[in-house]
Write an enzyme that holds these catalytic residues in place. Structure first.
Site, mmCIF file in Angstrom:
data_model
loop_
_atom_site.group_PDB
_atom_site.id
_atom_site.type_symbol
_atom_site.label_atom_id
_atom_site.label_comp_id
_atom_site.label_asym_id
_atom_site.label_seq_id
_atom_site.Cartn_x
_atom_site.Cartn_y
_atom_site.Cartn_z
ATOM 1 N N SER A 12 0.837 -1.215 0.000
ATOM 2 C CA SER A 12 0.000 0.000 0.000
ATOM 3 C C SER A 12 0.867 1.259 0.000
ATOM 4 O O SER A 12 0.495 2.263 -0.589
ATOM 5 C CB SER A 12 -0.948 0.002 1.199
ATOM 6 O OG SER A 12 -0.268 0.260 2.403
ATOM 7 N N ARG A 60 21.721 -15.876 5.538
ATOM 8 C CA ARG A 60 21.144 -14.525 5.388
ATOM 9 C C ARG A 60 22.054 -13.657 4.530
ATOM 10 O O ARG A 60 21.588 -12.912 3.673
ATOM 11 C CB ARG A 60 20.933 -13.909 6.775
ATOM 12 C CG ARG A 60 20.295 -12.547 6.790
ATOM 13 C CD ARG A 60 20.052 -12.060 8.205
ATOM 14 N NE ARG A 60 18.961 -12.783 8.840
ATOM 15 C CZ ARG A 60 17.675 -12.455 8.667
ATOM 16 N NH1 ARG A 60 17.344 -11.454 7.857
ATOM 17 N NH2 ARG A 60 16.726 -13.128 9.266
ATOM 18 N N MET A 85 9.641 -6.602 5.361
ATOM 19 C CA MET A 85 9.649 -7.181 6.705
ATOM 20 C C MET A 85 10.801 -8.160 6.911
ATOM 21 O O MET A 85 10.616 -9.246 7.417
ATOM 22 C CB MET A 85 8.310 -7.892 6.960
ATOM 23 C CG MET A 85 7.103 -7.025 6.739
ATOM 24 S SD MET A 85 7.151 -5.511 7.724
ATOM 25 C CE MET A 85 6.573 -6.132 9.271
ATOM 26 N N ARG A 86 11.971 -7.781 6.439
ATOM 27 C CA ARG A 86 13.154 -8.615 6.743
ATOM 28 C C ARG A 86 14.206 -7.752 7.408
ATOM 29 O O ARG A 86 14.354 -6.578 7.094
ATOM 30 C CB ARG A 86 13.730 -9.200 5.453
ATOM 31 C CG ARG A 86 13.073 -10.504 5.033
ATOM 32 C CD ARG A 86 13.762 -11.111 3.847
ATOM 33 N NE ARG A 86 15.141 -11.481 4.113
ATOM 34 C CZ ARG A 86 15.516 -12.697 4.526
ATOM 35 N NH1 ARG A 86 14.594 -13.619 4.770
ATOM 36 N NH2 ARG A 86 16.781 -12.989 4.715
ATOM 37 N N ILE A 87 14.975 -8.386 8.283
ATOM 38 C CA ILE A 87 16.140 -7.713 8.881
ATOM 39 C C ILE A 87 17.280 -7.821 7.874
ATOM 40 O O ILE A 87 17.529 -8.903 7.328
ATOM 41 C CB ILE A 87 16.557 -8.427 10.183
ATOM 42 C CG1 ILE A 87 15.356 -8.580 11.127
ATOM 43 C CG2 ILE A 87 17.723 -7.682 10.832
ATOM 44 C CD1 ILE A 87 15.037 -7.416 11.992
ATOM 45 N N LEU A 88 17.955 -6.731 7.597
ATOM 46 C CA LEU A 88 19.033 -6.736 6.610
ATOM 47 C C LEU A 88 20.376 -6.823 7.328
ATOM 48 O O LEU A 88 20.551 -6.273 8.417
ATOM 49 C CB LEU A 88 18.935 -5.466 5.760
ATOM 50 C CG LEU A 88 17.673 -5.422 4.885
ATOM 51 C CD1 LEU A 88 17.365 -4.011 4.435
ATOM 52 C CD2 LEU A 88 17.819 -6.375 3.698
ATOM 53 N N HIS A 104 8.467 3.236 9.248
ATOM 54 C CA HIS A 104 8.132 2.392 10.399
ATOM 55 C C HIS A 104 6.857 2.942 11.040
ATOM 56 O O HIS A 104 6.737 4.163 11.224
ATOM 57 C CB HIS A 104 9.305 2.395 11.392
ATOM 58 C CG HIS A 104 9.047 1.595 12.618
ATOM 59 N ND1 HIS A 104 9.142 0.214 12.642
ATOM 60 C CD2 HIS A 104 8.661 1.974 13.862
ATOM 61 C CE1 HIS A 104 8.841 -0.204 13.868
ATOM 62 N NE2 HIS A 104 8.546 0.827 14.621
ATOM 63 N N THR A 136 20.054 1.778 9.404
ATOM 64 C CA THR A 136 21.426 1.482 9.856
ATOM 65 C C THR A 136 21.406 0.046 10.393
ATOM 66 O O THR A 136 20.363 -0.600 10.394
ATOM 67 C CB THR A 136 21.831 2.437 10.998
ATOM 68 O OG1 THR A 136 20.931 2.214 12.093
ATOM 69 C CG2 THR A 136 21.749 3.895 10.549
HETATM 70 C C1 GRF Z 1 3.095 -0.631 7.029
HETATM 71 O O1 GRF Z 1 2.491 -0.360 8.272
HETATM 72 C C2 GRF Z 1 4.555 -0.225 7.109
HETATM 73 O O2 GRF Z 1 4.780 0.846 8.002
HETATM 74 C C3 GRF Z 1 5.202 -1.455 7.637
HETATM 75 O O3 GRF Z 1 4.562 -2.493 6.897
HETATM 76 C C4 GRF Z 1 3.172 -2.149 6.807
HETATM 77 C C5 GRF Z 1 2.615 -2.604 5.481
HETATM 78 O O4 GRF Z 1 3.081 -1.782 4.469
HETATM 79 N N1 GRF Z 1 6.620 -1.429 7.449
HETATM 80 P P1 GRF Z 1 2.533 -1.916 2.938
HETATM 81 O O5 GRF Z 1 1.028 -1.824 2.990
HETATM 82 O O6 GRF Z 1 2.973 -3.273 2.413
HETATM 83 O O7 GRF Z 1 3.163 -0.762 2.220
#
Ligand code: GRF
Length: 199
Positions: A12, A60, A85-88, A104, A136
């Site tokens: 989104s 990783r 949604m991954r830690i880099l 965030h 970072t």
């Molecule tokens: C959002 O709340 C964003 O802040 C977080 O992941 C959620 C989903 O984001 N990092 P989107 O709809 O996939 O852009």
């Protein structure tokens, strides 16, 4: 100005960036999830997409290296994490030092990590929001570019608060990226972002 956007799912925030018709080029959308809905959105906008499946890499660091190679193939000026949604790994973050932004869903440094809305409600905060920051090696702790504040209402539950923050994200990220193109803010050597005062 060329940006690559990394997503994990719905996309989104990617949609908000595309709808804003910013004076920049989204040269690619990349995900680690083949079923990320945002990939279909990118394709509707004629934007190249790539999937780097995490399962294909034992380590990783191997995944991050493959991701980096895919990104660099598009030669972006900026890499944007939008619902990623991954830690880099530190190596990846170092490679994109000063060129990697994330959004965030909290007013950092409050509520780094996951389930930010649930935690905000549990703490009884009066205001909540979202933060665009440089990435970072320390999770959710890089230089803050901008923040968007929303009120918390008495009747809020996690869903209503999340929705209010998400709509603020969809305003904040395009605002930050438009300002980036117009050089209205800069990351200074001291690790702080300074906005030009006529912004
Ligand atoms: C959002 O709340 C964003 O802040 C977080 O992941 C959620 C989903 O984001 N990092 P989107 O709809 O996939 O852009």
């Amino acid at each position: 100005r060329r940006i690559v956007v990394l997503i994990s799912g719905r996309g989104s925030n990617l949609g908000a960036l595309l709808e804003a018709r910013l004076p920049l080029q989204v040269v690619a959308v990349i995900s680690h999830k083949a079923d990320a809905a945002g990939l279909g959105l990118a394709q509707e906008w004629g934007i190249p997409t790539r999937v780097i499946s995490a399962e294909a890499y034992a380590e990783r660091t191997d995944f991050d290296r493959a991701l980096q190679q895919a990104i660099d193939g598009f030669a972006p000026d900026l890499v944007v994490l939008a619902g990623f949604m991954r830690i880099l790994t530190p190596e990846f973050v170092t490679h994109y030092q000063g060129r990697l932004l994330n959004i965030h869903p909290s007013l950092l440094p409050a509520f780094p990590g996951l389930h930010t809305h649930r935690r905000a409600l549990a703490e009884g905060v009066a205001v909540h929001g979202c933060t665009v920051h440089f990435v970072t090696s320390e999770l959710d702790r890089g230089p803050i570019v901008a923040q968007g504040v929303v009120p918390v209402w008495a009747g809020d539950d996690e869903a209503s608060l999340a929705a209010r923050v998400l709509s603020m994200e969809h305003r904040l990220f395009p605002h930050v990226l438009r300002a980036w193109v117009e050089s209205r803010w800069v990351l200074e050597a001291n690790g702080h972002v300074r906005w030009r005062d006529d912004s």
